[in-house]
Design a protein around this motif. Structure first.
Motif, PDB file in Angstrom:
ATOM      1  N   THR A  37       6.086  -1.855   4.505  1.00  0.00           N
ATOM      2  CA  THR A  37       6.631  -3.182   3.966  1.00  0.00           C
ATOM      3  C   THR A  37       7.671  -2.985   3.050  1.00  0.00           C
ATOM      4  O   THR A  37       7.322  -2.173   2.103  1.00  0.00           O
ATOM      5  N   ILE A  38       8.682  -3.604   3.315  1.00  0.00           N
ATOM      6  CA  ILE A  38       9.890  -3.727   2.402  1.00  0.00           C
ATOM      7  C   ILE A  38      10.378  -5.096   2.133  1.00  0.00           C
ATOM      8  O   ILE A  38      10.809  -5.610   3.301  1.00  0.00           O
ATOM      9  N   LEU A  39      10.319  -5.732   0.963  1.00  0.00           N
ATOM     10  CA  LEU A  39      10.838  -6.840   0.705  1.00  0.00           C
ATOM     11  C   LEU A  39      11.725  -7.101  -0.510  1.00  0.00           C
ATOM     12  O   LEU A  39      11.601  -6.320  -1.399  1.00  0.00           O
ATOM     13  N   ARG A  40      12.877  -7.521  -0.457  1.00  0.00           N
ATOM     14  CA  ARG A  40      13.623  -7.734  -1.106  1.00  0.00           C
ATOM     15  C   ARG A  40      14.072  -9.140  -1.679  1.00  0.00           C
ATOM     16  O   ARG A  40      14.204  -9.934  -0.619  1.00  0.00           O
ATOM     17  N   LYS A  41      14.546  -9.342  -2.742  1.00  0.00           N
ATOM     18  CA  LYS A  41      14.881 -10.690  -3.312  1.00  0.00           C
ATOM     19  C   LYS A  41      14.137 -11.895  -3.071  1.00  0.00           C
ATOM     20  O   LYS A  41      14.933 -12.808  -2.692  1.00  0.00           O
TER      21      LYS A  41
ATOM     22  N   SER B 160      15.629   3.874  -3.875  1.00  0.00           N
ATOM     23  CA  SER B 160      15.094   5.342  -3.162  1.00  0.00           C
ATOM     24  C   SER B 160      13.724   5.419  -2.648  1.00  0.00           C
ATOM     25  O   SER B 160      13.581   5.990  -1.517  1.00  0.00           O
ATOM     26  N   PHE B 161      12.800   4.586  -2.996  1.00  0.00           N
ATOM     27  CA  PHE B 161      11.249   4.489  -2.722  1.00  0.00           C
ATOM     28  C   PHE B 161      11.546   3.984  -1.247  1.00  0.00           C
ATOM     29  O   PHE B 161      10.582   4.240  -0.390  1.00  0.00           O
ATOM     30  N   ALA B 162      12.241   2.695  -1.287  1.00  0.00           N
ATOM     31  CA  ALA B 162      12.085   1.846   0.151  1.00  0.00           C
ATOM     32  C   ALA B 162      12.620   2.726   1.251  1.00  0.00           C
ATOM     33  O   ALA B 162      11.886   2.537   2.264  1.00  0.00           O
ATOM     34  N   SER B 163      13.647   3.549   1.077  1.00  0.00           N
ATOM     35  CA  SER B 163      13.956   4.674   2.001  1.00  0.00           C
ATOM     36  C   SER B 163      12.972   5.554   2.376  1.00  0.00           C
ATOM     37  O   SER B 163      12.639   5.850   3.650  1.00  0.00           O
ATOM     38  N   LEU B 164      12.627   6.129   1.316  1.00  0.00           N
ATOM     39  CA  LEU B 164      11.575   7.303   1.279  1.00  0.00           C
ATOM     40  C   LEU B 164      10.305   6.983   2.233  1.00  0.00           C
ATOM     41  O   LEU B 164       9.666   7.845   3.096  1.00  0.00           O
ATOM     42  N   LEU B 165       9.639   5.639   1.862  1.00  0.00           N
ATOM     43  CA  LEU B 165       8.660   5.327   2.641  1.00  0.00           C
ATOM     44  C   LEU B 165       8.546   5.339   4.086  1.00  0.00           C
ATOM     45  O   LEU B 165       7.420   5.617   4.701  1.00  0.00           O
ATOM     46  N   GLN B 166       9.722   5.355   4.769  1.00  0.00           N
ATOM     47  CA  GLN B 166      10.011   5.480   6.108  1.00  0.00           C
ATOM     48  C   GLN B 166       9.612   6.778   6.716  1.00  0.00           C
ATOM     49  O   GLN B 166       9.004   6.996   7.600  1.00  0.00           O
ATOM     50  N   GLU B 167      10.087   8.006   5.706  1.00  0.00           N
ATOM     51  CA  GLU B 167       9.838   9.230   6.061  1.00  0.00           C
ATOM     52  C   GLU B 167       8.408   9.389   6.133  1.00  0.00           C
ATOM     53  O   GLU B 167       7.925  10.113   6.912  1.00  0.00           O
ATOM     54  N   LYS B 168       7.772   8.936   4.947  1.00  0.00           N
ATOM     55  CA  LYS B 168       6.376   9.576   4.555  1.00  0.00           C
ATOM     56  C   LYS B 168       5.272   8.668   5.952  1.00  0.00           C
ATOM     57  O   LYS B 168       4.744   9.540   6.267  1.00  0.00           O
ATOM     58  N   GLN B 169       5.915   7.443   6.300  1.00  0.00           N
ATOM     59  CA  GLN B 169       5.007   6.971   7.366  1.00  0.00           C
ATOM     60  C   GLN B 169       5.184   7.666   8.478  1.00  0.00           C
ATOM     61  O   GLN B 169       3.991   7.804   9.330  1.00  0.00           O
ATOM     62  N   SER B 170       6.423   8.152   9.094  1.00  0.00           N
ATOM     63  CA  SER B 170       6.554   8.869  10.224  1.00  0.00           C
ATOM     64  C   SER B 170       5.707  10.234  10.234  1.00  0.00           C
ATOM     65  O   SER B 170       5.172  10.601  11.106  1.00  0.00           O
ATOM     66  N   SER B 171       5.677  11.082   9.111  1.00  0.00           N
ATOM     67  CA  SER B 171       5.074  12.387   8.820  1.00  0.00           C
ATOM     68  C   SER B 171       3.614  11.974   9.025  1.00  0.00           C
ATOM     69  O   SER B 171       2.944  12.959   9.464  1.00  0.00           O
ATOM     70  N   ILE B 172       3.069  10.982   8.318  1.00  0.00           N
ATOM     71  CA  ILE B 172       1.749  10.963   8.408  1.00  0.00           C
ATOM     72  C   ILE B 172       1.077  10.549   9.744  1.00  0.00           C
ATOM     73  O   ILE B 172       0.159  10.888  10.255  1.00  0.00           O
ATOM     74  N   ILE B 173       2.000   9.671  10.542  1.00  0.00           N
ATOM     75  CA  ILE B 173       1.596   9.437  11.653  1.00  0.00           C
ATOM     76  C   ILE B 173       1.653  10.541  12.744  1.00  0.00           C
ATOM     77  O   ILE B 173       0.524  10.802  13.424  1.00  0.00           O
ATOM     78  N   SER B 174       2.671  11.432  12.559  1.00  0.00           N
ATOM     79  CA  SER B 174       2.600  12.797  13.391  1.00  0.00           C
ATOM     80  C   SER B 174       1.659  13.551  12.978  1.00  0.00           C
ATOM     81  O   SER B 174       0.735  14.032  14.025  1.00  0.00           O
ATOM     82  N   THR B 175       0.993  13.596  11.706  1.00  0.00           N
ATOM     83  CA  THR B 175      -0.140  14.576  11.634  1.00  0.00           C
ATOM     84  C   THR B 175      -1.373  13.892  12.054  1.00  0.00           C
ATOM     85  O   THR B 175      -2.379  14.620  12.749  1.00  0.00           O
TER      86      THR B 175
ATOM     87  N   ALA C  66       0.820  -1.160  -0.008  1.00  0.00           N
ATOM     88  CA  ALA C  66       0.158  -0.028   0.082  1.00  0.00           C
ATOM     89  C   ALA C  66       0.776   1.239   0.001  1.00  0.00           C
ATOM     90  O   ALA C  66       1.573   1.529   0.985  1.00  0.00           O
ATOM     91  N   ASN C  67       1.180   1.868  -0.558  1.00  0.00           N
ATOM     92  CA  ASN C  67       2.016   2.770  -1.008  1.00  0.00           C
ATOM     93  C   ASN C  67       3.521   3.430  -1.311  1.00  0.00           C
ATOM     94  O   ASN C  67       4.250   2.943  -0.793  1.00  0.00           O
ATOM     95  N   ILE C  68       3.686   4.481  -1.853  1.00  0.00           N
ATOM     96  CA  ILE C  68       4.727   5.108  -2.355  1.00  0.00           C
ATOM     97  C   ILE C  68       4.800   6.464  -2.504  1.00  0.00           C
ATOM     98  O   ILE C  68       3.881   7.229  -3.265  1.00  0.00           O
ATOM     99  N   ALA C  69       5.349   7.267  -1.946  1.00  0.00           N
ATOM    100  CA  ALA C  69       5.525   8.893  -1.822  1.00  0.00           C
ATOM    101  C   ALA C  69       6.776   9.404  -2.410  1.00  0.00           C
ATOM    102  O   ALA C  69       7.729   8.890  -1.680  1.00  0.00           O
ATOM    103  N   ILE C  70       6.784  10.216  -3.113  1.00  0.00           N
ATOM    104  CA  ILE C  70       8.150  10.952  -3.583  1.00  0.00           C
ATOM    105  C   ILE C  70       7.853  12.669  -3.149  1.00  0.00           C
ATOM    106  O   ILE C  70       6.954  12.994  -3.285  1.00  0.00           O
ATOM    107  N   THR C  71       8.734  13.094  -2.150  1.00  0.00           N
ATOM    108  CA  THR C  71       8.650  14.517  -1.831  1.00  0.00           C
ATOM    109  C   THR C  71       9.368  15.268  -2.812  1.00  0.00           C
ATOM    110  O   THR C  71      10.119  14.908  -3.366  1.00  0.00           O
TER     111      THR C  71
END
Length: 400
Positions: free
Chosen positions: A156-160, A87-102, A40-45
Motif C-alpha cells: 500500500t502506498i498513500l500520498r497526501k 525511496s521506500f515507496a518505490s523499493l517496497l514494490q521490489e521487495k513484494q515481488s521478490s518475496i512472492i517469487s520465493t 505492514a511493511n518496509i525493506a531496504i536492500t
C-alpha cells in the motif's frame, strides 16, 4: 557491511547537491490506530536496481532522480522525510515481488499469487512523471497451495492524505511527549505486509509487516517513522523452532542497538485476547514509533525484512513432512478461530478499516484464515500436546 538507501536529488536545482532539509523535529509518535490496517511493511536492500514503477519515472527531465547513498558516509538525519518516504515507496514494490517469487518456489504446488491492483496501480491510471500524489496498492494472494493454504503479500502506498480532527487527536492522545500535529496536516504512508496460513498444523502461521508513516505539519512540525514486526502462531509447539525464531529476533535487535525485550513484550501485549485470557501465538517483535531519522533505524528495518523468509523457511523445511491426522487438523481449525476472533474483536487496524466509508473489505480481511472452526466448550486433554501449547499461550515464555 554497507547499507544503501536511495534518496532523491532535485535535478532542476543541481546534479551534485542533495536536497536540503529543515532542522530535525525530535518527537515520538504512534499512529497505529490510524494506519495499521493498511500498513505492514518496509525493506531496504544493500543495493538494488530501480524497479519499474506504475507511475512513470522514466522522463530524463523529471524533477526527482533516485540515487543510492551509503549509510557508511551519509547522515540519514540530514535527508528530508520526503526523500526517505519516496525511496521506500518505490523499493517496497521490489521487495513484494521478490518475496512472492520465493514463496511460489517454496510452495511447489504450481499455484500462483493473484494480483488485485487499486488506485495508481490499476492499468491506465499511471501518474505523470512529476506527480508524487498518486495512491494505490497491490494485494497479492495465493490459495490452495501445498504448504500455504492461504497467503497474502500486500503493498500500500498513500500520498497526501489529510488528517481529520479525530485522527490528529489520536496521535496526541497516544503520545505522552506531545506531537505537533493538527487537523488538516498532510500525511503519506507506505507499507508491505504478509500473512501465511499453512496447510499443515505442524507449521506455524507467520505474520509480518513494516510501514513508514510521514506527517507534514502545516506549521513546520511532523516527521517520518517506522512501525512493524514479525510473529509466529504455531498450533503444535516445537520448542527449538520457536527458540530459534526468537533468537534471530534478539540477534537482529542487538546488532542494531534495539531492545529485544521491550519489542517482544509489545508483541505479547498486542496479540492478546482478553476475553479468553490467551495470547494469539508465541510472539516475536512489534514496534510502531521508530523515528526514520534515528541512528540505525534504516538498518534495523532492512534487517527485519531480510529476516522474514530465511527464518520462517527454516521451520517449513524441518516440519513440512511431519505426519498429522484429523485430530491435529481439527485443532488447527479451532486455533484459527481464535485468530479470526482477535482480528474482528481486537485488531485496531481491521476495526478501523471496516468502519470507513466504502471499505475495501476483501483487502481489510485478507489476513483471515481460509477455514476455521468453533466448538462449544472444547475440552483439552491433560498432558496432551494441545495442553502444552495452551500453557504458553496463557503465560508467554522467555525463549532466549
Amino acid at each position: 557491511k554497507k547499507h544503501t538507501i536511495p534518496c532523491f536529488v532535485d535535478t532542476k536545482a543541481s546534479d551534485d547537491k542533495a536536497m536540503k532539509t529543515t532542522p530535525n523535529q525530535k518527537w515520538r509518535a504512534s499512529l497505529f490506530w490510524t494506519v495499521s490496517f493498511i500498513f505492514a511493511n518496509i525493506a531496504i536492500t544493500n543495493s538494488f536496481a530501480p524497479p519499474t514503477l506504475p507511475f512513470s519515472q522514466k522522463n530524463t527531465n523529471k524533477k526527482w532522480r533516485r540515487q543510492a547513498v551509503t549509510t557508511e558516509n551519509t547522515n540519514v538525519s540530514s535527508l528530508p522525510s520526503a526523500a526517505i518516504f519516496e525511496s521506500f515507496a518505490s523499493l517496497l514494490q521490489e521487495k513484494q515481488s521478490s518475496i512472492i517469487s520465493t514463496l511460489e518456489k517454496l510452495d511447489g504446488s504450481g499455484e500462483k499469487f493473484s494480483t488485485d491492483p487499486w488506485g495508481c496501480f490499476t492499468a491506465g491510471r499511471a501518474a505523470d512523471d512529476d506527480d508524487t500524489t498518486s495512491s494505490g496498492g497491490l494485494t497479492r494472494v495465493i490459495q490452495r497451495g501445498s504448504i500455504i493454504e492461504k497467503g497474502a503479500v500486500s503493498l500500500t502506498i498513500l500520498r497526501k492524505g489529510i488528517l481529520s480532527k479525530e485522527r490528529a487527536e489520536s496521535i496526541r492522545d497516544r503520545n505522552a511527549g506531545g506531537v505537533e500535529v493538527s487537523e488538516g496536516d498532510e500525511y503519506s504512508a507506505a507499507a508491505l505486509s504478509l500473512v501465511l496460513h499453512t496447510r499443515s498444523p505442524m507449521i506455524p502461521t507467520f505474520r509480518s509487516d513494516v510501514r513508514l508513516f510521514w506527517v507534514k505539519g502545516q506549521n513546520g512540525g511532523g516527521g517520518a517513522w517506522f512501525g512493524g514486526g514479525a510473529d509466529l502462531t504455531p498450533y503444535y509447539m516445537f520448542d527449538e523452532d520457536i527458540r530459534g525464531f526468537h533468537g534471530a529476533c534478539k540477534t537482529l535487535c542487538e546488532s542494531h542497538g534495539r531492545d529485544y525485550g521491550s519489542m517482544k513484550k509489545a508483541c505479547d501485549d498486542y496479540f492478546y485476547l482478553p476475553a479468553r485470557g490467551e495470547h494469539r501465538g508465541t510472539g516475536g517483535l512489534f514496534f510502531d514509533d521508530l523515528m526514520a531519522d534515528e541512528a540505525g533505524a534504516v538498518g534495523f528495518v532492512e534487517g527485519l525484512v531480510d529476516m522474514w523468509m530465511p527464518e520462517w523457511m527454516k521451520i517449513v523445511k524441518k516440519r513440512r513432512d511431519v505426519k498429522y491426522g484429523k485430530k491435529e487438523k481439527d485443532w488447527q481449525l479451532l486455533r484459527r478461530g481464535r485468530y479470526l476472533e482477535f482480528n474482528l474483536l481486537y485488531d485496531r487496524g481491521v476495526k478501523f478499516g471496516l468502519v470507513g466509508r466504502n471499505p475495501r473489505v476483501e483487502g481489510v480481511m485478507v489476513s483471515a484464515p481460509p477455514l476455521i472452526a468453533w466448538e462449544y466448550n472444547h475440552k483439552i486433554e491433560d498432558g496432551s500436546e494441545e495442553a502444552r501449547i495452551m500453557e504458553v499461550l496463557k503465560s508467554p515464555r522467555a525463549w532466549v
